[in-house]
Structures are given as C-alpha cells and as structure tokens.
Design an enzyme around this catalytic site. Structure first.
Site, PDB file in Angstrom:
ATOM      1  N   GLU A 178       0.840  -1.202   0.000  1.00  0.00           N
ATOM      2  CA  GLU A 178       0.000   0.000   0.000  1.00  0.00           C
ATOM      3  C   GLU A 178       0.869   1.243   0.000  1.00  0.00           C
ATOM      4  O   GLU A 178       1.780   1.371   0.814  1.00  0.00           O
ATOM      5  CB  GLU A 178      -0.906  -0.011   1.239  1.00  0.00           C
ATOM      6  CG  GLU A 178      -1.690   1.255   1.491  1.00  0.00           C
ATOM      7  CD  GLU A 178      -2.555   1.653   0.302  1.00  0.00           C
ATOM      8  OE1 GLU A 178      -2.418   2.804  -0.147  1.00  0.00           O
ATOM      9  OE2 GLU A 178      -3.353   0.806  -0.175  1.00  0.00           O
ATOM     10  N   ALA A 229     -20.884   3.250   2.060  1.00  0.00           N
ATOM     11  CA  ALA A 229     -20.643   2.101   2.950  1.00  0.00           C
ATOM     12  C   ALA A 229     -21.816   1.136   2.989  1.00  0.00           C
ATOM     13  O   ALA A 229     -22.097   0.526   4.008  1.00  0.00           O
ATOM     14  CB  ALA A 229     -20.266   2.568   4.355  1.00  0.00           C
ATOM     15  N   HIS A 239     -24.875  -3.852  -0.639  1.00  0.00           N
ATOM     16  CA  HIS A 239     -26.018  -3.804  -1.559  1.00  0.00           C
ATOM     17  C   HIS A 239     -26.801  -5.114  -1.564  1.00  0.00           C
ATOM     18  O   HIS A 239     -26.299  -6.168  -1.174  1.00  0.00           O
ATOM     19  CB  HIS A 239     -25.539  -3.445  -2.958  1.00  0.00           C
ATOM     20  CG  HIS A 239     -25.235  -1.992  -3.110  1.00  0.00           C
ATOM     21  ND1 HIS A 239     -26.226  -1.044  -3.265  1.00  0.00           N
ATOM     22  CD2 HIS A 239     -24.062  -1.305  -3.098  1.00  0.00           C
ATOM     23  CE1 HIS A 239     -25.671   0.160  -3.361  1.00  0.00           C
ATOM     24  NE2 HIS A 239     -24.360   0.030  -3.259  1.00  0.00           N
ATOM     25  N   VAL A 248       4.307   0.995  -5.738  1.00  0.00           N
ATOM     26  CA  VAL A 248       4.770   0.121  -6.827  1.00  0.00           C
ATOM     27  C   VAL A 248       5.141   0.985  -8.025  1.00  0.00           C
ATOM     28  O   VAL A 248       4.355   1.820  -8.475  1.00  0.00           O
ATOM     29  CB  VAL A 248       3.677  -0.905  -7.203  1.00  0.00           C
ATOM     30  CG1 VAL A 248       4.084  -1.683  -8.450  1.00  0.00           C
ATOM     31  CG2 VAL A 248       3.423  -1.858  -6.037  1.00  0.00           C
ATOM     32  N   LYS A 305     -28.639   6.068  -9.874  1.00  0.00           N
ATOM     33  CA  LYS A 305     -29.451   5.524  -8.787  1.00  0.00           C
ATOM     34  C   LYS A 305     -30.074   6.632  -7.952  1.00  0.00           C
ATOM     35  O   LYS A 305     -30.965   6.383  -7.153  1.00  0.00           O
ATOM     36  CB  LYS A 305     -28.577   4.665  -7.857  1.00  0.00           C
ATOM     37  CG  LYS A 305     -28.133   3.341  -8.449  1.00  0.00           C
ATOM     38  CD  LYS A 305     -27.360   2.570  -7.393  1.00  0.00           C
ATOM     39  CE  LYS A 305     -26.825   1.266  -7.959  1.00  0.00           C
ATOM     40  NZ  LYS A 305     -26.061   0.520  -6.952  1.00  0.00           N
TER      41      LYS A 305
END
Length: 312
Positions: A33, A48, A51, A176, A253
């Site tokens: 990370e 959060a 669904h 990375v 939505k």
C-alpha cells in the site's frame, strides 16, 4: 516451497483478498500500500452500503449479478467474525409517482432472478410504518431487507489485522513503480522500498488499477474516475431508519438518504465524471453540493439547517 503472492492495494478489495489467501499454508502473501495506512483510497469515502443484489441485470452482467448477492451473504458472516460495526436496516426504493412502479416491478423481477430473498413492493401504509418521516409524496416502495451498512475504515482495519495475524506481510508507504516479467512469468514488483519477489501479482489498486496493469503490459482498459459529493450532519439530527433511494433512472441511482453507522444523517452522492488525470481530485463544489441537497429533499424534506452540517 511457498508460492509468493503480492497484492497491490490495501483497500477493501486487496484486504479481503489477503484475508482469504491467508487461510492457505502454502502461500506467502504480501499486501502493498502506497499510503501510510490501509483503507485510505476510495475505500474510506463512500456510502458504505452492503447492496442487496437486485440492481445488476443477470443477462447483461451475469458475473456481477451473481457476486453481489454472494457478497451480501458473505458480509453477513464477516461482520460477526471480525466484529465490524454494522447494521442490517434494509433499503427502500421509493416511488413518488405511479409510473415509478414499472421500474420497481422490473427491479423486483431482476432481484428474484438473482436470488435476493424477501424483497417485495409495499404500499403507502406499510411504507410509512417502515419509515415514518419520509416525504408525504411517497406512494409506495420496493423493500429490500438484506441491505445493510458497515463502518468502511474499521472494516478494512479489521480484515487486515486478521490477515496479519494469519501471516500476511504488510508494506505501507510502499509505492509500486514497476512489475518485473520475464518470458511471460512474473518475478516480482519494483517499489520505492526495494524489490518484492512474487510468483503472482494481484492488482487491487482501485483508481490506479489501469496504471498498475500497464506496468505488466496490459493496456486494453482504463479507469474513468467519477466523483461523488456528500453532506454529513451532527449526530443530534434525526435521520431515517432505513437506507432511502429514489426510483432509479437510466442515468443514476439517485441521491441516497441514510443514517451512517456512527449515527449521522448523510446525504449523497451525486456523480461527476472526471478526466483521467484528475484521479486525485477530492474537491467539493457549490454546484455539486446543491444538487445533492435538492435531490435529498425529495425524499427527506425536513433536512436540518446548514448550521448542523459537520462535514462535506
């Protein structure tokens, strides 16, 4: 000899992959990370929601349709195993005009095909029993009881802590910069903190997944960033019991109204497409926030005064 796996990205996806792989004794798993801690990318800032699995068309997106409901069941299990803050409060997709019921019927049929349990369309009386303070213009809704909410950052932390307890090695503040491939075989990843050997590289880099993929010679897709804006209110402001959606349109939505896991009324998001070079654009805009406010008022007309806003 153990197979070495490097997972790039310690958001909710990379963390979850690391946890699952940590069950296997023949793997040496490295979670990489670039931020100082886990879950600091897109995983920290979203609605959060877990669904319900009714939204994905199984004919157009069969894998997504299958995995959404499977993931919902998995989260019901994981929140118990890892003591992740959560609530299974269900979602209401609200109709405010008669033609909305055509779309709700389509979603109901789609959900049934996907294996979503206990969905049903409720009339106005039952709707106001489920959510008493909803807009008086509401005339019915699709009720999806299996929808829930989690604490997104505590979830990532809990998953990674469990993975580390099982032997996963974390590499924080490690960016990375290249993937070494020789004769079609992965050898490892180049980072700002040195070379990490790997037989398998898993790309869970979120917004930057396309850039990581190009390091391995895969250039046939790109991430199109999209930004959403929210308002969050003080915890003495009453919010809904359920997750509230408007009836969706082909474009969106719509603006969600919910009480997030810490007890704060939260409204949003809108959806603003950004150019590829603006992946780090976290700014809110006056226009975007007004769009969210007006959208939320259609479901929750008693929005509190703006002096009660604690964060956008």
């Amino acid at each position: 000899m153990k197979t070495k796996v490097a997972i790039i990205g310690a958001g909710i996806s990379g963390a979850s992959i690391a946890r699952v792989l940590s069950k296997y004794e023949n793997l040496e798993v490295h979670l990489i990370e670039k931020a100082p801690d886990v879950g600091w990318g897109v995983s920290k800032a979203n609605t959060a929601l877990i669904h319900g699995g009714y939204d994905d068309d199984p004919e157009k997106y069969p894998t997504r349709a299958r995995l959404c409901i499977r993931g919902n069941r998995l989260w019901h299990q994981w929140v118990k195993e890892l003591e992740i803050p959560h609530i299974w409060n269900g979602a209401l997709i609200v109709a405010t005009k008669e033609e909305d019921f055509d779309e709700l019927e389509r979603l109901l049929e789609r959900g049934r095909k996907n294996g979503v349990p206990e969905m049903r369309i409720v009339d106005r009386n039952e709707l106001f029993h489920l959510e008493p303070n909803l807009t008086r213009e509401a005339i019915g809704a699709l009720w999806v009881p299996i929808v829930g909410q989690i604490g997104p950052i505590p979830a990532v932390i809990a998953i990674v802590e469990n993975a580390v307890a099982n032997g996963v090695k974390t590499h924080l503040e490690t960016e990375v910069r290249g993937i070494k491939v020789e004769n079609g075989e992965v050898k490892g990843v180049e980072t700002n903190n040195g070379f990490i050997e790997a037989d398998i590289v898993i790309n869970a880099a979120g917004l930057y997944a396309d850039e990581i993929a190009r390091m391995a010679g895969i250039d046939y897709f790109e991430i199109h960033p999209r930004k959403g804006e929210y308002w969050i209110f003080d915890d003495d402001v009453p919010g809904p019991r359920r997750v509230l959606f408007p009836t969706p349109t082909p474009i969106s939505k719509g603006i969600v109204v919910t009480t997030e896991i810490s007890g704060h009324l939260m409204i949003g998001p809108n959806a603003q497409d950004l150019p590829p070079e603006e992946k780090d654009n976290l700014a809110t805009t006056r226009e975007g926030l007004e769009q969210v406010w007006e959208g939320a008022k259609k479901l929750w007309p008693q929005l509190p005064p703006r002096s009660k806003v604690i964060r956008t």
